[in-house]
Each structure stands twice: as structure tokens, then as C-alpha cells.
Design an enzyme around this catalytic site. Structure first.
Site, PDB file in Angstrom:
ATOM      1  N   ASP A 239       0.844  -1.183   0.000  1.00 31.48           N
ATOM      2  CA  ASP A 239       0.000   0.000   0.000  1.00 31.48           C
ATOM      3  C   ASP A 239       0.892   1.250   0.000  1.00 31.48           C
ATOM      4  O   ASP A 239       1.864   1.306  -0.750  1.00 31.48           O
ATOM      5  CB  ASP A 239      -0.956  -0.039   1.200  1.00 31.48           C
ATOM      6  CG  ASP A 239      -2.122   0.925   1.061  1.00 31.48           C
ATOM      7  OD1 ASP A 239      -3.116   0.568   0.419  1.00 31.48           O
ATOM      8  OD2 ASP A 239      -2.021   2.058   1.588  1.00 31.48           O
ATOM      9  N   TYR A 388      -3.607  11.010   0.994  1.00 25.07           N
ATOM     10  CA  TYR A 388      -4.043  10.786  -0.394  1.00 25.07           C
ATOM     11  C   TYR A 388      -3.999  12.085  -1.187  1.00 25.07           C
ATOM     12  O   TYR A 388      -3.523  12.124  -2.328  1.00 25.07           O
ATOM     13  CB  TYR A 388      -5.457  10.197  -0.414  1.00 25.07           C
ATOM     14  CG  TYR A 388      -5.488   8.726  -0.098  1.00 25.07           C
ATOM     15  CD1 TYR A 388      -5.567   7.775  -1.113  1.00 25.07           C
ATOM     16  CD2 TYR A 388      -5.427   8.277   1.217  1.00 25.07           C
ATOM     17  CE1 TYR A 388      -5.582   6.416  -0.829  1.00 25.07           C
ATOM     18  CE2 TYR A 388      -5.435   6.925   1.519  1.00 25.07           C
ATOM     19  CZ  TYR A 388      -5.510   6.004   0.488  1.00 25.07           C
ATOM     20  OH  TYR A 388      -5.512   4.666   0.776  1.00 25.07           O
ATOM     21  N   HIS A 445      -4.550  -7.937   0.006  1.00 24.97           N
ATOM     22  CA  HIS A 445      -3.883  -6.648   0.168  1.00 24.97           C
ATOM     23  C   HIS A 445      -3.121  -6.521   1.481  1.00 24.97           C
ATOM     24  O   HIS A 445      -2.050  -5.915   1.518  1.00 24.97           O
ATOM     25  CB  HIS A 445      -4.942  -5.547   0.078  1.00 24.97           C
ATOM     26  CG  HIS A 445      -4.389  -4.163   0.091  1.00 24.97           C
ATOM     27  ND1 HIS A 445      -3.657  -3.638  -0.949  1.00 24.97           N
ATOM     28  CD2 HIS A 445      -4.452  -3.184   1.037  1.00 24.97           C
ATOM     29  CE1 HIS A 445      -3.302  -2.394  -0.660  1.00 24.97           C
ATOM     30  NE2 HIS A 445      -3.770  -2.097   0.536  1.00 24.97           N
TER      31      HIS A 445
END
Length: 469
Positions: A239, A388, A445
Site C-alpha cells: 500500500d 491521499y 492486500h
């Protein structure tokens, strides 16, 4: 043309020995040019280290560089406040015959929240968190939190420092299952592990100024490792952790002995486009294996539609993170639903069709809720979302790190249920020194959280290849 004709006549006017000398000199010159081009291509390119200050107010003349012990703490007041907020929750009814296709199914959410309210023991989990030594140190104006786990004292052979970096919506707690595996001797190799919290996540301070992206996080973690006394070390991430550790390898390749990832992004371009057109029919021509074809195609369904289905969170967090996280910072149930839905879907897309989201197929509720509590008690959901926006507010492909290849030894663990599959041939476009590429048999993930043994084994085999033992 007249000049070329003159050179031709001059050449043929020479005797045989002179002609051989001219040809030899030309060959040497051409060889020198080619050697220079090859040397330039082999040269390790780096990206600027940069500098920053992310604390409140003006940057002071000096900064405390000491490392201080830290302990996770809680109180009866904190737990009482949590319970009162849980008790005031209003739920919406789910659609009939729905699973997790619309998000976290509220029928199952009530069951999870009931466990959280009546059975989950946060004080006990705080003791679990404090099982490993925690520390904080000030870097670029921020208190950076990390755990530092050394192997048992009896381990004196080949101890290698290893930095593990988490992503969103995870935390340093993701690594609690893999830590005992990495710090136990495996055929003469063992790791000393450092797991920091990204600034803005968990117990690390949140940046007070705009612009804190993966490059800033990478620089801070390089400073952390230097402050701990490590001149060379290994790094691992998935990630956001994969981007941060990649940036570390780009900034100081002389310090990063090896880079191990369980998620990566590939460059777009003609090679990728060509492989998408030819790959389903003649995979060997574009470096695809049968497993690549199985995971990648049909491409539009598995990579375009699926990413559209699953990237709604990304768009709002990359544009309006303060709006996205505002309500979650005040509602523990809303926060849990938002975070845990990712631990359902990103573990396996098929979990969307299950009423319980398959949450407890790979995780315990105690582990899942402990991760949620790290966000809740630190009030870090908004600052974690801002990461982000800071990384995606401009064209990511135009950033210096996107244009710079990675030359340190690299290992990649390709888990079958990762959000997007990256074939080895695509990975090698950027990661130019691929030592290891493994098709993992299962997992998604959250690799360290889901399949700690598989990930630990792959890290060990990668480092053995790098160290040649």
C-alpha cells in the site's frame, strides 16, 4: 556528398597497414561510445533528498534528536466515552438479500458493534500493543512513533535491520503477527525490525503544514534509521508503504540493501499496451506466464471495472479528505464500518457477496477492532486521509520519483487477491534489479496481517539471494 567522396578516396589511397589502423581506431571509438552509453544506463540515479518542517509554527534553530520510550495508554473515561457514542448510533436498514456489495452490511455491523461494546477488552489489547517496545523521536517537527523489536540475545549471527512500513487503513499493528517470525533465527538469518507509524497515522504526529507526501515520509524514515545507528538496512512495504520504501531506495540506494514489496504500480507505456494486446494469445512473447494471464485477463473486467468499483474512497480522500473524515472522527461505528469494509473487500473481492463480508475468515474481531481503536483513540482518520490528497493533488506520473528507476535489489511477493496484478515483465520496467518475484499461493492486500508466514518466508528467501548465503 563531396566530403564523403573525398574521405572514401583518401581511405582507399592508404596502404593496407594504414587502412587497418584507421578501421581499428574507428572501432575503438565506436566501442568507447557504446561503453559510455552502457555505463550511463547502469549508473544508479537518485532523487533529491529535499528538506521539510511539518511542526506547528516556525522552525526552531535546533531540534531534540533524542529517542524516548513510549507506552500506549487508556483510561476508564476514554472507554466510557466510546461506549456512550456507540449506544447513540443510528443504523440504516440494508437492502434485502444484499451482502457487502453496497458497503458494510448494517445487519452484520450491529453484530460487530455488539461485540465491540460488550466483549471487546480495550485494556487487554493495550497490553498486547505494549508487548513490543514503543518509542518516539522528533523529526522535522513531528513526533514519529515506532516499535523496535530486536531478536533474542542469543541470536548473534547475521542480524539484519529491516524497516516495515504500513499503509491505509492499516497501522503498525498489522505487523504484530509477522514480528515473531522475522525475529527468530531461520537457518542463520534473523532480523531486527523497526515499524514506524506514518506521520498522520496512529501515534505519530500529524503534519501541521500542507504538502506532506510519500517523499517527505521517506526522508523522515531515512533519518529515523540513521538516528538508530543503521547505515545499511532492508525495507518492506505494501500500500502506501510500498511507495514510501521505494522512495527511500531512490533517495539513498547506498543505504537500502534490498527493497521487498507486496504491492507496486507499473509505468504505463507502449510495452504495457503491447503486452495487453498480445498477452492473452501469445503470452511468452511479452514475458507473461500462464499465472500472469490467469490473474490479469480479462483485463477490462479485472482491472478497470474492479478499480472503478473499489476506488470511490480514493477520489474523495484525494480531493476532500477533511470532509470525508469529519463525521468519522466523531462516530466510532461509522469509523469501524468505513475501515473494516476495506479489510473485507481488499482481502478477497468475493467477500462482497457474503452477508458477514468474510471478515473473520482471515482476521479475529479483536485484531480488527484493535486497528480501528488505534485510529479512534488518536483521532487520526482525517490526517491519514490527507496523505491521499498530498500524493495525488498533482499528476503522479510527473513527479520526480515516477520518472526515476529503482536500482537496488528488489523482491516482489505477488499475492493473488491484491487489488491489481503486476506481472514481472511490468515490474522490471521500473525496478531494474529484480532479485526475486514470487507468485504467492493465497492472500490479498493486507499481506502481513493475512498471511504472515508466507510473507516472512518470502522476505527471508529474498534477503538470502541478496546476501548470497
Amino acid at each position: 556528398m563531396l566530403r564523403l567522396q573525398g574521405l572514401k578516396e583518401a581511405f582507399f589511397g592508404l596502404d593496407a597497414v594504414q587502412q587497418r589502423l584507421v578501421v581499428g581506431s574507428s572501432a575503438l571509438a565506436a566501442g568507447g561510445i557504446l561503453a559510455y552509453i552502457a555505463h550511463k544506463k547502469r549508473q544508479v540515479k537518485t532523487i533529491p533528498l529535499g528538506e521539510g518542517w511539518w511542526g506547528a509554527g516556525e522552525k526552531p534553530l535546533s531540534e531534540d534528536e533524542k529517542i524516548y520510550p513510549f507506552k500506549v495508554q487508556t483510561s476508564d473515561e476514554e472507554i466510557k466515552d466510546l461506549h456512550e457514542r456507540i449506544d447513540r448510533t443510528r443504523y440504516s436498514d440494508p437492502l434485502e438479500d444484499s451482502g457487502f456489495q453496497y458497503g458494510f452490511n448494517s445487519t452484520h455491523l450491529k453484530k460487530v458493534v455488539s461485540y465491540w461494546r460488550h466483549e471487546f477488552d480495550w485494556k487487554k489489547q493495550v497490553t498486547v500493543l505494549n508487548k513490543y517496545p514503543h518509542f518516539k523521536t522528533k523529526i522535522e517537527g513531528l513526533d514519529v512513533h515506532f516499535i523496535h523489536v530486536r531478536p533474542p540475545r542469543r541470536e548473534t549471527r547475521k542480524v539484519r535491520p529491516l524497516l516495515l512500513v504500513h499503509g491505509w487503513p492499516g497501522s503498525f499493528y498489522e505487523f504484530y503477527k509477522i514480528l515473531p517470525l522475522l525475529t527468530e533465527n531461520q537457518d542463520g538469518l534473523v532480523f531486527e525490525v523497526i515499524c514506524p507509524s506514518i506521520p498522520g497515522y496512529g501515534f505519530s504526529d500529524a503534519p501541521h503544514k500542507q504538502g506532506f507526501n510519500s517523499l517527505a515520509a521517506a526522508r523522515i524514515f531515512l533519518t529515523l534509521m540513521e538516528r538508530l545507528g543503521f547505515s545499511q538496512f532492508y525495507v518492506q512495504g505494501g500500500d502506501w508503504g510500498s511507495l514510501i520504501t521505494t522512495n527511500m531506495a531512490q533517495m539513498k540506494p547506498q543505504c537500502v540493501k534490498g527493497l521487498h514489496l507486496n504491492m507496486m504500480m507499473s509505468r504505463r507505456g507502449f510495452k504495457v499496451l503491447l503486452s495487453l494486446m498480445i498477452g492473452p494469445y501469445l503470452p511468452f512473447l511479452v514475458g507473461f506466464s500462464r499465472e500472469d494471464v490467469r490473474r490479469l485477463f480479462p483485463f477490462f473486467e479485472k482491472n478497470v471495472w474492479e478499480m472503478l468499483r473499489e476506488s470511490g474512497y480514493l477520489h474523495i480522500q484525494a480531493t476532500k479528505p477533511d470532509t470525508a473524515g469529519c463525521g468519522l472522527n466523531d462516530s466510532p461505528v461509522g469509523l469501524a464500518a468505513y475501515i473494516l469494509e476495506k479489510f473485507s473487500t481488499w482481502t478477497d473481492f468475493k467477500n462482497r457477496d457474503l452477508v458477514d463480508g468474510g471478515l473473520e475468515r482471515k482476521f479475529s474481531l479483536d485484531d480488527l477492532l484493535t486497528n480501528v481503536m488505534i485510529y479512534w483513540t488518536t483521532g487520526s482518520i482525517v490526517s491519514s486521509m490527507r496523505f491521499y490528497k498530498e500524493n495525488l493533488q498533482s499528476n503522479p506520473d510527473a513527479r520526480v520519483d515516477a520518472k526515476t528507476d529503482i536500482f537496488v535489489p528488489t523482491g516482489f511477493a505477488a499475492f493473488p487477491n491484491e487489488l491489481m496484478h503486476i506481472p514481472k515483465s511490468w515490474a522490471q520496467i521500473r525496478y531494474r534489479n529484480m532479485y526475486s518475484y514470487t507468485f504467492m499461493p493465497r492472500g490479498g492486500h493486507f499481506a502481513a496481517f493475512e498471511e504472515p508466514q508466507l510473507l516472512a518466508n518470502d522476505i527471508f528467501q529474498f534477503v538470502r539471494k541478496v546476501e548470497k548465503f
